[in-house]
Design a protein around this motif. Structure first.
Motif, PDB file in Angstrom:
ATOM      1  N   ALA A   1      44.903  36.321  50.322  1.00 39.88           N
ATOM      2  CA  ALA A   1      44.342  37.663  50.522  1.00 39.88           C
ATOM      3  C   ALA A   1      45.457  38.678  50.684  1.00 39.88           C
ATOM      4  N   PHE A   2      45.204  39.895  50.251  1.00 40.09           N
ATOM      5  CA  PHE A   2      46.145  41.008  50.413  1.00 40.09           C
ATOM      6  C   PHE A   2      47.515  40.705  49.801  1.00 40.09           C
ATOM      7  N   SER A   3      47.545  39.923  48.734  1.00 40.87           N
ATOM      8  CA  SER A   3      48.839  39.592  48.148  1.00 40.87           C
ATOM      9  C   SER A   3      48.881  39.955  46.672  1.00 40.87           C
ATOM     10  N   LEU A   4      50.107  40.166  46.196  1.00 40.62           N
ATOM     11  CA  LEU A   4      50.316  40.532  44.801  1.00 40.62           C
ATOM     12  C   LEU A   4      49.671  39.524  43.851  1.00 40.62           C
ATOM     13  N   LEU A   5      49.867  38.232  44.120  1.00 39.58           N
ATOM     14  CA  LEU A   5      49.407  37.240  43.148  1.00 39.58           C
ATOM     15  C   LEU A   5      47.917  36.948  43.283  1.00 39.58           C
ATOM     16  N   ALA A   6      47.352  37.038  44.492  1.00 36.27           N
ATOM     17  CA  ALA A   6      45.900  36.861  44.622  1.00 36.27           C
ATOM     18  C   ALA A   6      45.176  38.031  43.972  1.00 36.27           C
ATOM     19  N   ASN A   7      45.680  39.239  44.205  1.00 29.64           N
ATOM     20  CA  ASN A   7      44.930  40.415  43.755  1.00 29.64           C
ATOM     21  C   ASN A   7      45.226  40.784  42.311  1.00 29.64           C
ATOM     22  N   LEU A   8      46.466  40.609  41.881  1.00 24.51           N
ATOM     23  CA  LEU A   8      46.848  41.052  40.533  1.00 24.51           C
ATOM     24  C   LEU A   8      47.276  39.901  39.627  1.00 24.51           C
ATOM     25  N   GLY A   9      47.177  38.681  40.092  1.00 26.46           N
ATOM     26  CA  GLY A   9      47.338  37.521  39.223  1.00 26.46           C
ATOM     27  C   GLY A   9      48.779  37.117  38.954  1.00 26.46           C
ATOM     28  N   VAL A  10      49.551  38.046  38.424  1.00 29.40           N
ATOM     29  CA  VAL A  10      50.955  37.767  38.091  1.00 29.40           C
ATOM     30  C   VAL A  10      51.796  38.963  38.531  1.00 29.40           C
TER      31      VAL A  10
ATOM     32  N   GLU B   1      33.447  45.835  18.380  1.00 31.25           N
ATOM     33  CA  GLU B   1      32.544  44.913  17.658  1.00 31.25           C
ATOM     34  C   GLU B   1      32.431  43.560  18.365  1.00 31.25           C
ATOM     35  N   ARG B   2      33.200  43.389  19.446  1.00 32.62           N
ATOM     36  CA  ARG B   2      33.196  42.084  20.107  1.00 32.62           C
ATOM     37  C   ARG B   2      31.826  41.743  20.673  1.00 32.62           C
ATOM     38  N   GLU B   3      31.562  40.435  20.645  1.00 32.54           N
ATOM     39  CA  GLU B   3      30.302  39.905  21.152  1.00 32.54           C
ATOM     40  C   GLU B   3      30.426  39.680  22.663  1.00 32.54           C
ATOM     41  N   VAL B   4      29.453  40.150  23.425  1.00 30.61           N
ATOM     42  CA  VAL B   4      29.424  39.893  24.875  1.00 30.61           C
ATOM     43  C   VAL B   4      28.685  38.576  25.090  1.00 30.61           C
ATOM     44  N   LYS B   5      29.426  37.560  25.556  1.00 30.86           N
ATOM     45  CA  LYS B   5      28.814  36.240  25.733  1.00 30.86           C
ATOM     46  C   LYS B   5      28.354  36.006  27.169  1.00 30.86           C
ATOM     47  N   GLY B   6      28.823  36.852  28.081  1.00 26.51           N
ATOM     48  CA  GLY B   6      28.439  36.679  29.481  1.00 26.51           C
ATOM     49  C   GLY B   6      29.098  37.748  30.312  1.00 26.51           C
ATOM     50  N   GLY B   7      28.962  37.618  31.640  1.00 22.40           N
ATOM     51  CA  GLY B   7      29.543  38.618  32.518  1.00 22.40           C
ATOM     52  C   GLY B   7      30.254  37.988  33.696  1.00 22.40           C
ATOM     53  N   TYR B   8      31.197  38.732  34.255  1.00 20.52           N
ATOM     54  CA  TYR B   8      31.906  38.263  35.445  1.00 20.52           C
ATOM     55  C   TYR B   8      32.276  39.471  36.283  1.00 20.52           C
ATOM     56  N   THR B   9      32.237  39.298  37.610  1.00 20.94           N
ATOM     57  CA  THR B   9      32.593  40.393  38.519  1.00 20.94           C
ATOM     58  C   THR B   9      33.490  39.896  39.623  1.00 20.94           C
ATOM     59  N   SER B  10      34.653  40.494  39.754  1.00 24.22           N
ATOM     60  CA  SER B  10      35.534  40.294  40.904  1.00 24.22           C
ATOM     61  C   SER B  10      36.640  41.319  40.790  1.00 24.22           C
ATOM     62  N   ASP B  11      37.243  41.636  41.929  1.00 21.54           N
ATOM     63  CA  ASP B  11      38.380  42.550  41.920  1.00 21.54           C
ATOM     64  C   ASP B  11      39.686  41.814  42.168  1.00 21.54           C
ATOM     65  N   LEU B  12      39.597  40.518  42.423  1.00 19.72           N
ATOM     66  CA  LEU B  12      40.794  39.701  42.618  1.00 19.72           C
ATOM     67  C   LEU B  12      41.136  39.055  41.283  1.00 19.72           C
ATOM     68  N   LEU B  13      42.275  39.430  40.713  1.00 14.96           N
ATOM     69  CA  LEU B  13      42.613  38.959  39.374  1.00 14.96           C
ATOM     70  C   LEU B  13      42.861  37.458  39.347  1.00 14.96           C
ATOM     71  N   SER B  14      43.301  36.913  40.469  1.00 15.31           N
ATOM     72  CA  SER B  14      43.488  35.461  40.529  1.00 15.31           C
ATOM     73  C   SER B  14      42.150  34.742  40.372  1.00 15.31           C
ATOM     74  N   HIS B  15      41.088  35.317  40.920  1.00 22.36           N
ATOM     75  CA  HIS B  15      39.750  34.718  40.734  1.00 22.36           C
ATOM     76  C   HIS B  15      39.310  34.834  39.277  1.00 22.36           C
ATOM     77  N   VAL B  16      39.512  36.007  38.708  1.00 18.55           N
ATOM     78  CA  VAL B  16      39.086  36.212  37.320  1.00 18.55           C
ATOM     79  C   VAL B  16      39.808  35.224  36.404  1.00 18.55           C
ATOM     80  N   MET B  17      41.124  35.078  36.628  1.00 19.59           N
ATOM     81  CA  MET B  17      41.913  34.202  35.755  1.00 19.59           C
ATOM     82  C   MET B  17      41.409  32.766  35.788  1.00 19.59           C
TER      83      MET B  17
END
Lengths: 258, 124
Positions: A161-170, B24-40
């Motif tokens: 939480a609250f970290s560069l890599l958790a929030n922005l990935g890389v 033109e891209r096809e939307v196959k589904g959805g995802y929601t989060s603001d933490l990029l590590s979760h999205v990845m």
């Protein structure tokens, strides 16, 4: 003449609502002495008002203090920002405050935000909630810090939480931090294995102490420098003019590895 | 459903800010989060990603996962670097004044589902 200096660049005081009330200047300095620390970074959340008190007390013990803050950016990323002197810290602190939401602290929920002097007299309470994001991007905070001749360090980048890599990935391309801080739970090797984006960067470790016992960490950052100053730390992080930085185990004073 | 079809849905209030070449891209589904590590680690190829995170790294994540596009909700304006990167990579970025909860609710009503969740269900 260069010497080795043990550092802990991430310590909170009673000004941080989440820090224990035992984190007064005297107790912090005593804990720094007990742990053999020669260079201390005082980094409260989005605030700096207790840096002068700790600096004055630490000087009596021969401990230098880097004047800093732990800023929470718009992306909810925590970064350590250090400044060459109290005047530039105060100026940057005012700018950070202008970008901090005007939301009042509720001490019963978040904790007290206490401002003290070197005798630990209570000078007042910070009424605005410090545990919040400023309306500035990561890059804005970096630029603000560097414009003032300061050092910008993404904090505890391995934390969930609250970290560069958790929030922005890389590590964002173009951010070019001089170093990144890992939490004391990981060795540098473990951190680089878990987060390959860290490979090639200089790393430091700190306690992120919110209570006195936190200052006793498994590993510590050592700087090989001519003096305990920000300018020397910056040289060490760049590996220039013979200065260097290493992370060593506190139990056997060997390089901290897994 | 193609991204450009969503642009024509007035209830979403979408403004295209960058990446027109990817419409033109096809939307196959959805995802929601603001933490990029979760999205990845959780979003799937072809997902439309709804977030309030406007940092330039969102474009890198969208490219990495080959997401359909990004909606930045809540009236938040992305930084210039974010838009220029999205333009260069052909990643469509939309903004909307709707809060995230409303955006996702309206996308769901249009038939868009969490592809990672349903993929896991299908595997038992």
């Amino acid at each position: 003449m260069l010497r080795w200096l043990k550092a802990d660049l991430h310590v909170h005081t009673v000004l941080s609502p989440c820090a224990e009330l035992e984190m007064g200047p005297r107790a912090i300095v005593a804990a720094a002495v007990a742990n053999g620390i020669g260079l201390l970074g005082i980094t409260d959340h989005n605030a700096w008002a207790n840096v002068p008190a700790v600096t004055a007390l630490a000087a009596r013990e021969g401990i230098a203090v880097l004047a800093g803050m732990e800023v929470q950016t718009r992306e909810e990323v925590h970064v350590l920002c250090f400044f060459p002197d109290l005047a530039s810290l105060a100026a940057a602190g005012e700018e950070i405050r202008r970008h901090l939401p005007r939301i009042e602290n509720r001490p019963e929920v978040f904790g007290d935000q206490v401002i003290v002097d070197a005798e630990e007299n209570i000078l007042g309470f910070e009424n605005r909630l410090l545990l919040n994001s400023v309306d500035l991007s990561l890059e804005d905070v970096r630029d603000l810090t560097r414009r003032a001749g300061g050092l910008f360090i993404p904090a505890h980048v391995d934390r969930p939480a609250f970290s560069l890599l958790a929030n922005l990935g890389v590590v964002p391309p173009g951010l070019e931090p001089q170093t990144l801080e890992i939490s004391s739970r990981l060795t540098p090797e473990e951190a680089k294995r878990l987060f390959p984006t860290l490979v090639g960067y200089s790393l430091i470790t700190s306690s992120d102490a919110h209570r006195l016992s936190d200052l006793a960490t498994p590993c510590a950052t050592w700087f090989h420098v001519a003096a305990p100053t920000l300018a020397e730390v910056v040289l060490a992080l760049a590996g220039r003019e013979g200065r260097k930085v290493v992370i060593m185990s506190n139990s056997d004073e060997k390089p901290c590895s897994s | 459903m193609q991204l450009k079809a969503l642009l024509a849905v007035p209830e979403l209030g979408l403004n295209l800010k960058a990446g027109r070449s990817g419409l033109e891209r096809e939307v196959k589904g959805g995802y929601t989060s603001d933490l990029l590590s979760h999205v990845m680690s959780r979003a799937r190829e072809g997902d439309l990603w709804v977030t309030v995170q406007a940092h330039q790294n969102i474009v890198a994540v969208a490219v990495l996962l080959n997401l359909a596009g990004i909606i930045i909700a809540g009236g938040i304006e992305p930084q210039e670097e974010t838009l220029s990167k999205a333009e260069a990579e052909g990643v469509p970025i939309f903004t909307t004044d709707l809060p995230i909860f409303e955006v996702v609710g309206r996308l769901y009503a249009l038939g868009i589902r969490a592809s990672n969740f349903y993929a896991a269900l299908a595997q038992g």
